[in-house]
Design a protein around this motif. Structure first.
Motif, PDB file in Angstrom:
ATOM      1  N   LYS A   1     -12.781  -0.354   2.011  1.00 44.51           N
ATOM      2  CA  LYS A   1     -11.971  -0.726   3.179  1.00 44.51           C
ATOM      3  C   LYS A   1     -10.487  -0.706   2.827  1.00 44.51           C
ATOM      4  O   LYS A   1      -9.655  -0.266   3.631  1.00 44.51           O
ATOM      5  N   ALA A   2     -10.158  -1.176   1.632  1.00 41.08           N
ATOM      6  CA  ALA A   2      -8.755  -1.161   1.217  1.00 41.08           C
ATOM      7  C   ALA A   2      -8.228   0.270   1.198  1.00 41.08           C
ATOM      8  O   ALA A   2      -7.114   0.549   1.666  1.00 41.08           O
ATOM      9  N   GLU A   3      -9.027   1.195   0.682  1.00 43.72           N
ATOM     10  CA  GLU A   3      -8.607   2.596   0.625  1.00 43.72           C
ATOM     11  C   GLU A   3      -8.489   3.203   2.023  1.00 43.72           C
ATOM     12  O   GLU A   3      -7.606   4.035   2.279  1.00 43.72           O
ATOM     13  N   GLU A   4      -9.349   2.774   2.915  1.00 41.34           N
ATOM     14  CA  GLU A   4      -9.276   3.255   4.307  1.00 41.34           C
ATOM     15  C   GLU A   4      -7.909   2.919   4.913  1.00 41.34           C
ATOM     16  O   GLU A   4      -7.269   3.769   5.549  1.00 41.34           O
ATOM     17  N   TYR A   5      -7.456   1.682   4.694  1.00 44.77           N
ATOM     18  CA  TYR A   5      -6.152   1.286   5.248  1.00 44.77           C
ATOM     19  C   TYR A   5      -5.010   1.919   4.466  1.00 44.77           C
ATOM     20  O   TYR A   5      -3.961   2.243   5.038  1.00 44.77           O
ATOM     21  N   ASN A   6      -5.207   2.123   3.188  1.00 43.71           N
ATOM     22  CA  ASN A   6      -4.194   2.799   2.382  1.00 43.71           C
ATOM     23  C   ASN A   6      -3.939   4.210   2.921  1.00 43.71           C
ATOM     24  O   ASN A   6      -2.790   4.643   3.060  1.00 43.71           O
ATOM     25  N   LYS A   7      -5.006   4.932   3.243  1.00 46.16           N
ATOM     26  CA  LYS A   7      -4.861   6.292   3.770  1.00 46.16           C
ATOM     27  C   LYS A   7      -4.130   6.291   5.116  1.00 46.16           C
ATOM     28  O   LYS A   7      -3.281   7.149   5.377  1.00 46.16           O
ATOM     29  N   LYS A   8      -4.467   5.329   5.958  1.00 43.49           N
ATOM     30  CA  LYS A   8      -3.785   5.239   7.255  1.00 43.49           C
ATOM     31  C   LYS A   8      -2.299   4.963   7.072  1.00 43.49           C
ATOM     32  O   LYS A   8      -1.450   5.533   7.764  1.00 43.49           O
ATOM     33  N   LEU A   9      -1.988   4.098   6.134  1.00 44.89           N
ATOM     34  CA  LEU A   9      -0.587   3.743   5.899  1.00 44.89           C
ATOM     35  C   LEU A   9       0.188   4.903   5.287  1.00 44.89           C
ATOM     36  O   LEU A   9       1.365   5.119   5.611  1.00 44.89           O
ATOM     37  N   ILE A  10      -0.454   5.662   4.410  1.00 44.63           N
ATOM     38  CA  ILE A  10       0.193   6.856   3.846  1.00 44.63           C
ATOM     39  C   ILE A  10       0.494   7.853   4.959  1.00 44.63           C
ATOM     40  O   ILE A  10       1.580   8.446   5.018  1.00 44.63           O
ATOM     41  N   GLU A  11      -0.463   8.008   5.860  1.00 45.77           N
ATOM     42  CA  GLU A  11      -0.286   8.938   6.978  1.00 45.77           C
ATOM     43  C   GLU A  11       0.873   8.516   7.878  1.00 45.77           C
ATOM     44  O   GLU A  11       1.647   9.347   8.354  1.00 45.77           O
ATOM     45  N   LEU A  12       1.010   7.213   8.096  1.00 48.38           N
ATOM     46  CA  LEU A  12       2.025   6.721   9.033  1.00 48.38           C
ATOM     47  C   LEU A  12       3.368   6.424   8.374  1.00 48.38           C
ATOM     48  O   LEU A  12       4.418   6.592   8.998  1.00 48.38           O
ATOM     49  N   LYS A  13       3.348   5.975   7.105  1.00 53.21           N
ATOM     50  CA  LYS A  13       4.589   5.529   6.471  1.00 53.21           C
ATOM     51  C   LYS A  13       4.973   6.319   5.226  1.00 53.21           C
ATOM     52  O   LYS A  13       6.045   6.100   4.667  1.00 53.21           O
ATOM     53  N   GLY A  14       4.086   7.204   4.795  1.00 53.43           N
ATOM     54  CA  GLY A  14       4.393   8.000   3.618  1.00 53.43           C
ATOM     55  C   GLY A  14       3.715   7.465   2.367  1.00 53.43           C
ATOM     56  O   GLY A  14       3.238   6.326   2.330  1.00 53.43           O
ATOM     57  N   PRO A  15       3.684   8.273   1.299  1.00 54.03           N
ATOM     58  CA  PRO A  15       2.931   7.907   0.089  1.00 54.03           C
ATOM     59  C   PRO A  15       3.489   6.692  -0.648  1.00 54.03           C
ATOM     60  O   PRO A  15       2.774   6.060  -1.424  1.00 54.03           O
ATOM     61  N   ASN A  16       4.746   6.378  -0.413  1.00 52.55           N
ATOM     62  CA  ASN A  16       5.363   5.247  -1.121  1.00 52.55           C
ATOM     63  C   ASN A  16       5.447   3.994  -0.247  1.00 52.55           C
ATOM     64  O   ASN A  16       6.308   3.140  -0.465  1.00 52.55           O
ATOM     65  N   TRP A  17       4.565   3.897   0.733  1.00 49.33           N
ATOM     66  CA  TRP A  17       4.661   2.780   1.675  1.00 49.33           C
ATOM     67  C   TRP A  17       4.592   1.434   0.969  1.00 49.33           C
ATOM     68  O   TRP A  17       5.256   0.469   1.383  1.00 49.33           O
ATOM     69  N   ILE A  18       3.820   1.356  -0.087  1.00 52.54           N
ATOM     70  CA  ILE A  18       3.598   0.070  -0.748  1.00 52.54           C
ATOM     71  C   ILE A  18       4.867  -0.443  -1.431  1.00 52.54           C
ATOM     72  O   ILE A  18       5.017  -1.643  -1.673  1.00 52.54           O
ATOM     73  N   GLU A  19       5.806   0.472  -1.700  1.00 53.95           N
ATOM     74  CA  GLU A  19       7.061   0.071  -2.339  1.00 53.95           C
ATOM     75  C   GLU A  19       8.079  -0.423  -1.315  1.00 53.95           C
ATOM     76  O   GLU A  19       9.067  -1.055  -1.676  1.00 53.95           O
ATOM     77  N   GLY A  20       7.841  -0.045  -0.071  1.00 49.27           N
ATOM     78  CA  GLY A  20       8.821  -0.397   0.962  1.00 49.27           C
ATOM     79  C   GLY A  20       8.679  -1.786   1.458  1.00 49.27           C
ATOM     80  O   GLY A  20       9.540  -2.323   2.113  1.00 49.27           O
TER      81      GLY A  20
END
Length: 402
Positions: free
Chosen positions: A383-402
């Motif tokens: 499930k965590a990876e599912e949301y990670n993929k959605k966030l990468i799609e919407l915010k880019g690969p570095n979303w977690i740093e933002g």
């Protein structure tokens, strides 16, 4: 000899005055024939002459000419509007010069009723003709999506008819839609002065403008209280009252209003949410969580109810973990398993609320981040990876740093 000279001067003055009156008559004749430009030129000359410029009839005829010019131009542009505005000002000047009496003389002619649909030659071309014509132009502009000009034509009609609720509601609605908030307040406040008019929507608009664009919660609260005198049972006004009391930091009054509102409407999700918010602020976390949950039970599609319920559960989990981490080592060893499980239980319980919130607002990346963090904490890797993929799609690969 002096007497003869004086007599000749008197004859000259009389002739001049008679000449100017002939110009007024000619202007009236050309107006009736439809030679409006000629008529306007003649009547303008008469308004500049001392002998005819003091006669209210001169301005009445000018206003009629301008009204006919206004109506005969179907372009309905800003330039056309200015002709109508000038006609209104000329009518009012004539009316004031004649003594401002609607029941007699020129004043009665100025305010003669205009029946829409009669042949043109039977219309009085009074100020009421101007009002009806301006209203028709407003409708035409509205239908063509020219909202700004539609507003101006409604506004002109409203200046003539302060008691016409249709005109003022339309003008206020359009002004509000166009971001012309002072103009909107002008028309909505006029509606409040009309007896036997259902003012409820008018109050709604005014409260929203005062609390929002004007950033005047005190004024908005006063407006709500005035509205509640007229509509004591209205649920939306009850919500506005509570919301404004919260803005004004009048917590005790807000809670009293909430309790009273819930007696009349126990399943009102918005009021239950505010009740929970007040309890949370006062430190009653259990009571707050109960009310937040009730708001979702009352309306499962209520985004704020779902979000606040989930958020408070996360806060409780973090408090438990913070308390655990503050313990001495020996106590930490003893309590870490039970307290960690208690925190995880809150994380687990929060998931369905945030999941529902995301279902209601599927592009809300803030909620996605929360769900990513919660599932990561609980080691729900898929499930965590599912949301990670959605966030990468919407915010880019570095979303977690933002």
């Amino acid at each position: 000899m002096k007497k003869l000279i004086l007599s000749m001067a008197l004859i000259g003055a009389t002739t001049l005055a008679f000449g100017q009156k002939k110009v007024v008559k000619s202007a009236s004749k050309n107006y009736k024939k439809g030679d409006l430009e000629v008529a306007l030129s003649e009547i303008n000359a008469a308004t500049q002459d001392p002998e005819t410029s003091e006669d209210p009839e001169t301005y009445f005829i000018k206003a009629q000419i301008e009204t006919k010019m206004f109506g005969s131009d179907s372009t309905n542009t800003a330039q056309n509007f200015e002709i109508g505005k000038s006609a209104y000002e000329t009518f009012m000047k004539s009316f004031e010069m004649a003594g401002s009496n609607k029941e007699d003389g020129i004043g009665e002619d100025i305010w003669e009723e205009d029946v829409v649909g009669v042949p043109d030659n039977l219309r009085p071309y009074s100020i009421n003709t101007l009002k009806n014509t301006s209203f028709d132009k407003a409708i035409e502009r509205y239908n063509e999506d020219d909202l700004e000009m539609a507003y101006h034509f409604f506004d002109l009609a409203g200046d003539i008819a302060p008691q016409d609720t249709t005109i003022h509601y339309n003008a206020g609605f359009l002004a509000n839609d166009l971001g012309m908030y002072e103009e909107a307040k002008k028309h909505f406040n006029m509606l409040l002065e009309v007896d036997d008019y259902n003012k409820l929507n008018t109050y709604y608009f005014l409260v929203q403008i005062l609390s929002g664009q004007d950033e005047n919660p005190e004024g908005a609260y006063d407006m709500v209280m005035a509205a509640r005198e007229d509509y004591p049972g209205d649920k939306i006004l009850a919500e506005y009252e509570i919301q404004l009391l919260l803005q004004l930091n009048k917590m005790d009054e807000a809670m009293a209003s909430i309790q009273n509102a819930l007696k009349n409407d126990p399943n009102n999700a918005s009021i239950l949410l505010r009740s929970g918010y007040l309890k949370e602020k006062s430190g009653d976390m259990e009571g707050a969580l109960e009310d937040y949950k009730k708001s979702v039970e009352a309306d499962p599609e209520f985004y704020d109810g779902n979000f606040y319920t989930g958020a408070l559960m996360l806060d409780r989990a973090r408090e438990i973990l913070a308390e655990l981490n503050a313990l001495p080592d020996d106590e930490w060893e003893e309590k870490s398993e039970s307290m960690g499980k208690a925190a995880d239980d809150y994380y687990e319980q929060a998931i369905p609320y945030f999941t529902k919130a995301l279902e209601i607002q599927p592009d809300n990346t803030d909620v996605m981040e929360v769900l990513f963090q919660v599932h990561t904490r609980l080691k729900n890797e898929a499930k965590a990876e599912e949301y990670n993929k959605k966030l990468i799609e919407l915010k880019g690969p570095n979303w977690i740093e933002g």
